[in-house]
Design a protein around this motif. Structure first.
Motif, PDB file in Angstrom:
ATOM      1  N   UNK A 165       0.844  -1.197   0.000  1.00 53.57           N
ATOM      2  CA  UNK A 165       0.000   0.000   0.000  1.00 53.57           C
ATOM      3  C   UNK A 165       0.879   1.246   0.000  1.00 53.57           C
ATOM      4  N   UNK A 166       0.593   2.156  -0.913  1.00 52.49           N
ATOM      5  CA  UNK A 166       1.204   3.487  -0.888  1.00 52.49           C
ATOM      6  C   UNK A 166       0.211   4.401  -0.186  1.00 52.49           C
ATOM      7  N   UNK A 167       0.537   4.823   1.029  1.00 53.62           N
ATOM      8  CA  UNK A 167      -0.404   5.595   1.826  1.00 53.62           C
ATOM      9  C   UNK A 167      -0.251   7.086   1.509  1.00 53.62           C
ATOM     10  N   UNK A 168      -1.104   7.565   0.624  1.00 54.18           N
ATOM     11  CA  UNK A 168      -1.027   8.959   0.184  1.00 54.18           C
ATOM     12  C   UNK A 168      -1.362   9.941   1.303  1.00 54.18           C
ATOM     13  N   UNK A 169      -2.022   9.470   2.355  1.00 52.87           N
ATOM     14  CA  UNK A 169      -2.315  10.343   3.490  1.00 52.87           C
ATOM     15  C   UNK A 169      -1.034  10.783   4.197  1.00 52.87           C
ATOM     16  N   UNK A 170      -0.006   9.959   4.098  1.00 54.43           N
ATOM     17  CA  UNK A 170       1.270  10.268   4.740  1.00 54.43           C
ATOM     18  C   UNK A 170       2.256  10.912   3.780  1.00 54.43           C
ATOM     19  N   UNK A 171       1.856  11.063   2.529  1.00 54.51           N
ATOM     20  CA  UNK A 171       2.736  11.629   1.496  1.00 54.51           C
ATOM     21  C   UNK A 171       2.331  13.055   1.164  1.00 54.51           C
ATOM     22  N   UNK A 172       1.063  13.261   0.885  1.00 60.20           N
ATOM     23  CA  UNK A 172       0.562  14.608   0.546  1.00 60.20           C
ATOM     24  C   UNK A 172       0.002  15.244   1.818  1.00 60.20           C
ATOM     25  N   UNK A 173       0.884  15.870   2.577  1.00 58.34           N
ATOM     26  CA  UNK A 173       0.533  16.378   3.903  1.00 58.34           C
ATOM     27  C   UNK A 173       0.547  17.901   3.996  1.00 58.34           C
ATOM     28  N   UNK A 174       0.953  18.568   2.913  1.00 57.14           N
ATOM     29  CA  UNK A 174       1.106  20.020   2.928  1.00 57.14           C
ATOM     30  C   UNK A 174       0.131  20.645   1.933  1.00 57.14           C
ATOM     31  N   UNK A 175      -0.447  21.809   2.227  1.00 56.99           N
ATOM     32  CA  UNK A 175      -1.344  22.446   1.255  1.00 56.99           C
ATOM     33  C   UNK A 175      -0.717  22.623  -0.124  1.00 56.99           C
ATOM     34  N   UNK A 176       0.602  22.806  -0.172  1.00 61.52           N
ATOM     35  CA  UNK A 176       1.277  22.981  -1.461  1.00 61.52           C
ATOM     36  C   UNK A 176       1.272  21.701  -2.292  1.00 61.52           C
ATOM     37  N   UNK A 177       0.909  20.577  -1.681  1.00 59.44           N
ATOM     38  CA  UNK A 177       0.842  19.309  -2.416  1.00 59.44           C
ATOM     39  C   UNK A 177      -0.410  19.207  -3.271  1.00 59.44           C
ATOM     40  N   UNK A 178      -1.281  20.224  -3.186  1.00 65.53           N
ATOM     41  CA  UNK A 178      -2.569  20.177  -3.878  1.00 65.53           C
ATOM     42  C   UNK A 178      -2.705  21.353  -4.839  1.00 65.53           C
ATOM     43  N   UNK A 179      -3.177  21.046  -6.056  1.00 58.95           N
ATOM     44  CA  UNK A 179      -3.443  22.086  -7.043  1.00 58.95           C
ATOM     45  C   UNK A 179      -4.789  22.750  -6.793  1.00 58.95           C
ATOM     46  N   UNK A 180      -5.680  22.026  -6.154  1.00 57.67           N
ATOM     47  CA  UNK A 180      -6.993  22.509  -5.724  1.00 57.67           C
ATOM     48  C   UNK A 180      -7.396  21.611  -4.549  1.00 57.67           C
ATOM     49  N   UNK A 181      -8.569  21.695  -4.013  1.00 54.06           N
ATOM     50  CA  UNK A 181      -8.870  20.868  -2.844  1.00 54.06           C
ATOM     51  C   UNK A 181      -8.696  19.367  -3.032  1.00 54.06           C
ATOM     52  N   UNK A 182      -8.802  18.857  -4.262  1.00 52.55           N
ATOM     53  CA  UNK A 182      -8.793  17.392  -4.410  1.00 52.55           C
ATOM     54  C   UNK A 182      -7.788  16.843  -5.424  1.00 52.55           C
ATOM     55  N   UNK A 183      -7.015  17.693  -6.101  1.00 58.83           N
ATOM     56  CA  UNK A 183      -6.083  17.199  -7.109  1.00 58.83           C
ATOM     57  C   UNK A 183      -4.636  17.472  -6.677  1.00 58.83           C
ATOM     58  N   UNK A 184      -3.700  16.559  -7.009  1.00 59.73           N
ATOM     59  CA  UNK A 184      -2.307  16.788  -6.631  1.00 59.73           C
ATOM     60  C   UNK A 184      -1.637  17.843  -7.500  1.00 59.73           C
ATOM     61  N   UNK A 185      -0.865  18.699  -6.872  1.00 58.72           N
ATOM     62  CA  UNK A 185      -0.055  19.685  -7.585  1.00 58.72           C
ATOM     63  C   UNK A 185       1.189  19.004  -8.146  1.00 58.72           C
ATOM     64  N   UNK A 186       2.022  19.763  -8.832  1.00 63.76           N
ATOM     65  CA  UNK A 186       3.291  19.207  -9.314  1.00 63.76           C
ATOM     66  C   UNK A 186       4.150  18.760  -8.137  1.00 63.76           C
TER      67      UNK A 186
END
Length: 212
Positions: A165-186
């Motif tokens: 399992x790749x636990x994205x909850x522990x990977x994308x933890x910063x607001x900058x990790x998101x391009x909008x509320x639900x999509x990943x940024x670069x």
């Protein structure tokens, strides 16, 4: 004899097919290619907006015949389809939990069918959890609590089948990790690509594991 090249196929939704939200910056597939280098191929089978049923019915048949590894990130759009539960009226806490349990059971049936169909390909496969997203409070608190029910389905399905399992909850933890509320940024995509690259480079351990 020519050595077979390692080939990762990405299945699922906009967590992996995020080009529309980051262009002209690189998307997850492009970042993964850069991470893995010339000895690996990466095929983007995931489609923005797809749910688990789409993976089962439309994406599996598009897996390249020479794929050697599969990464599945699906379920977030299924959860969005049940979002109305959060605004439904309930007379008691038990009634509210029962509504959430119905949503979880529906998702479990769909996710189980999908992951079993993927597993029948007989390839090393890893699945991703649904990350916590980047909603403002108090919505964020409700979303995280509700998604725990969907993530429980994902982790149970993975661990019972011996899938990492790749636990994205522990990977994308910063607001900058998101391009909008639900999509990943670069930036978030780079973190996701890094976790995938680290996983597929490892030799199979023969047991379930969590990557972050």
């Amino acid at each position: 004899m020519t050595e077979t090249m390692n080939h990762v196929a990405l299945l699922g939704d906009s967590i992996l097919d995020n080009r529309a939200y980051v262009a002209p910056e690189p998307d997850v597939a492009e970042q993964l290619r850069a991470r893995l280098g010339r000895d690996w191929r990466v095929s983007l089978v995931a489609v923005d907006g797809h749910v688990t049923g789409d993976v089962e019915r439309r994406q599996i048949d598009r897996i390249p015949p020479d794929a050697t590894h599969l990464i599945v990130s699906a379920g977030g759009n299924d959860a969005l389809g049940h979002a109305s539960v959060l605004s439904a009226r309930a007379e008691t806490v038990a009634d509210a939990v029962d509504l959430l349990a119905d949503a979880q059971a529906s998702f479990a049936a769909s996710y189980t069918r999908m992951i079993d169909a993927v597993a029948r390909r007989g390839l090393p496969t890893a699945v991703c959890t649904i990350y916590d997203a980047n909603h403002p409070e108090p919505q964020h608190r409700l979303v995280v609590a509700s998604l725990a029910l969907f993530n429980d389905v994902i982790t149970r399905a993975a661990f019972s089948r011996g899938l990492p399992v790749i636990d994205l909850r522990l990977i994308c933890t910063d607001p900058a990790d998101y391009a909008n509320p639900i999509e990943p940024s670069a930036l978030g995509g780079e973190k996701i690509a890094g976790a995938i690259a680290d996983l597929v480079r490892q030799e199979p351990s023969g047991r379930s594991s969590v990557w972050c």
